[in-house]
Design a protein around this motif. Sequence first.
Motif, mmCIF file in Angstrom:
data_model
loop_
_atom_site.group_PDB
_atom_site.id
_atom_site.type_symbol
_atom_site.label_atom_id
_atom_site.label_comp_id
_atom_site.label_asym_id
_atom_site.label_seq_id
_atom_site.Cartn_x
_atom_site.Cartn_y
_atom_site.Cartn_z
ATOM 1 N N GLU A 40 0.831 -1.210 0.000
ATOM 2 C CA GLU A 40 0.000 0.000 0.000
ATOM 3 C C GLU A 40 0.861 1.254 0.000
ATOM 4 O O GLU A 40 0.560 2.224 -0.699
ATOM 5 N N ARG A 41 1.935 1.260 0.778
ATOM 6 C CA ARG A 41 2.828 2.419 0.772
ATOM 7 C C ARG A 41 3.414 2.640 -0.622
ATOM 8 O O ARG A 41 3.504 3.774 -1.098
ATOM 9 N N GLU A 42 3.806 1.552 -1.269
ATOM 10 C CA GLU A 42 4.366 1.665 -2.616
ATOM 11 C C GLU A 42 3.348 2.264 -3.583
ATOM 12 O O GLU A 42 3.653 3.199 -4.334
ATOM 13 N N SER A 47 1.088 6.530 -6.938
ATOM 14 C CA SER A 47 -0.077 7.295 -7.376
ATOM 15 C C SER A 47 0.199 8.794 -7.436
ATOM 16 O O SER A 47 -0.500 9.527 -8.131
ATOM 17 N N GLN A 48 1.201 9.243 -6.710
ATOM 18 C CA GLN A 48 1.543 10.662 -6.745
ATOM 19 C C GLN A 48 2.233 11.055 -8.050
ATOM 20 O O GLN A 48 2.165 12.209 -8.473
ATOM 21 N N PRO A 91 -7.753 -4.781 -4.284
ATOM 22 C CA PRO A 91 -8.399 -3.645 -3.605
ATOM 23 C C PRO A 91 -7.465 -2.453 -3.422
ATOM 24 O O PRO A 91 -7.915 -1.295 -3.470
ATOM 25 N N LEU A 92 -6.175 -2.705 -3.241
ATOM 26 C CA LEU A 92 -5.222 -1.606 -3.092
ATOM 27 C C LEU A 92 -5.010 -0.881 -4.420
ATOM 28 O O LEU A 92 -4.922 0.344 -4.463
ATOM 29 N N LEU A 93 -4.939 -1.644 -5.507
ATOM 30 C CA LEU A 93 -4.828 -1.025 -6.821
ATOM 31 C C LEU A 93 -6.016 -0.099 -7.080
ATOM 32 O O LEU A 93 -5.864 1.029 -7.562
ATOM 33 N N GLU A 94 -7.195 -0.586 -6.752
ATOM 34 C CA GLU A 94 -8.405 0.204 -6.979
ATOM 35 C C GLU A 94 -8.442 1.434 -6.065
ATOM 36 O O GLU A 94 -8.875 2.523 -6.479
#
Length: 238
Positions: A40-42, A47-48, A91-94
């Motif tokens: 998730e941190r990655e 995403s930034q 779910p993390l990708l989404e």
Amino acid sequence: MSTPAFTARATEQESLFRDRPLIRVVNYHNTPRIRAEQMERELQQYSQAFTSVNEAELRSYIQTGQWKKSKPGMIPVLYEGYRNGYDVIAPLLEKYGFVGWFFIITEFIKGPVPDQVTYAKGHHIGMQTREYPEGRYALTWQEIRELSKKHVIASHARNHAELSAMSEEARRAEIFGSQEDFRKNLGRPVLAFSSLRGPAQNEHPEVDTAKLVQQAGYEFVFSNYRIQRVGNGVASAS
């Protein structure tokens, strides 16, 4: 000392970085829940700086060299077909707005649950976790169909085999057989293909996989150094 092949690839990549906004690929394999916070941190950091890429956007970029989004594209690739690709990382990708590209080994999916670990050990599939006590580590076709609603489903061949070491008949079975599995269980063909070791199209000129990949109806080949558009996504009658 660099080999000529590596030097040539490095020079090519340098030129591409200079001349056009490359789409990046980040590879994942097993994504166990124990690594969820790290992943998730990655993804939050990615995403930034990056945005998602679907099949139509990839096609347009390869054809035109133009990228119309404000951020460069990133493709998270999920290899093999692990169950935790659905439970943990999807779910993390989404959550962070990414489209995952799931490259599935179709025989890994089709095999009986009690045989999945044995199959994995015999087909270069790393089993790094035992997080499912009932022993199912591979995706189901129902989970793949659910993933396909938001993500891209792709082929990692039928048996995770090194195609350059096979006869033409065996290569055909791997390439066409995987596509047949998707047609039967997903209801349509898939457009992207990647084989074990990640060779590029025509990287082994003595082995004719290019024609077979095109005939099977794949459009994109993902390899260690590039994404190639090799066809139009229409299966040949030959």
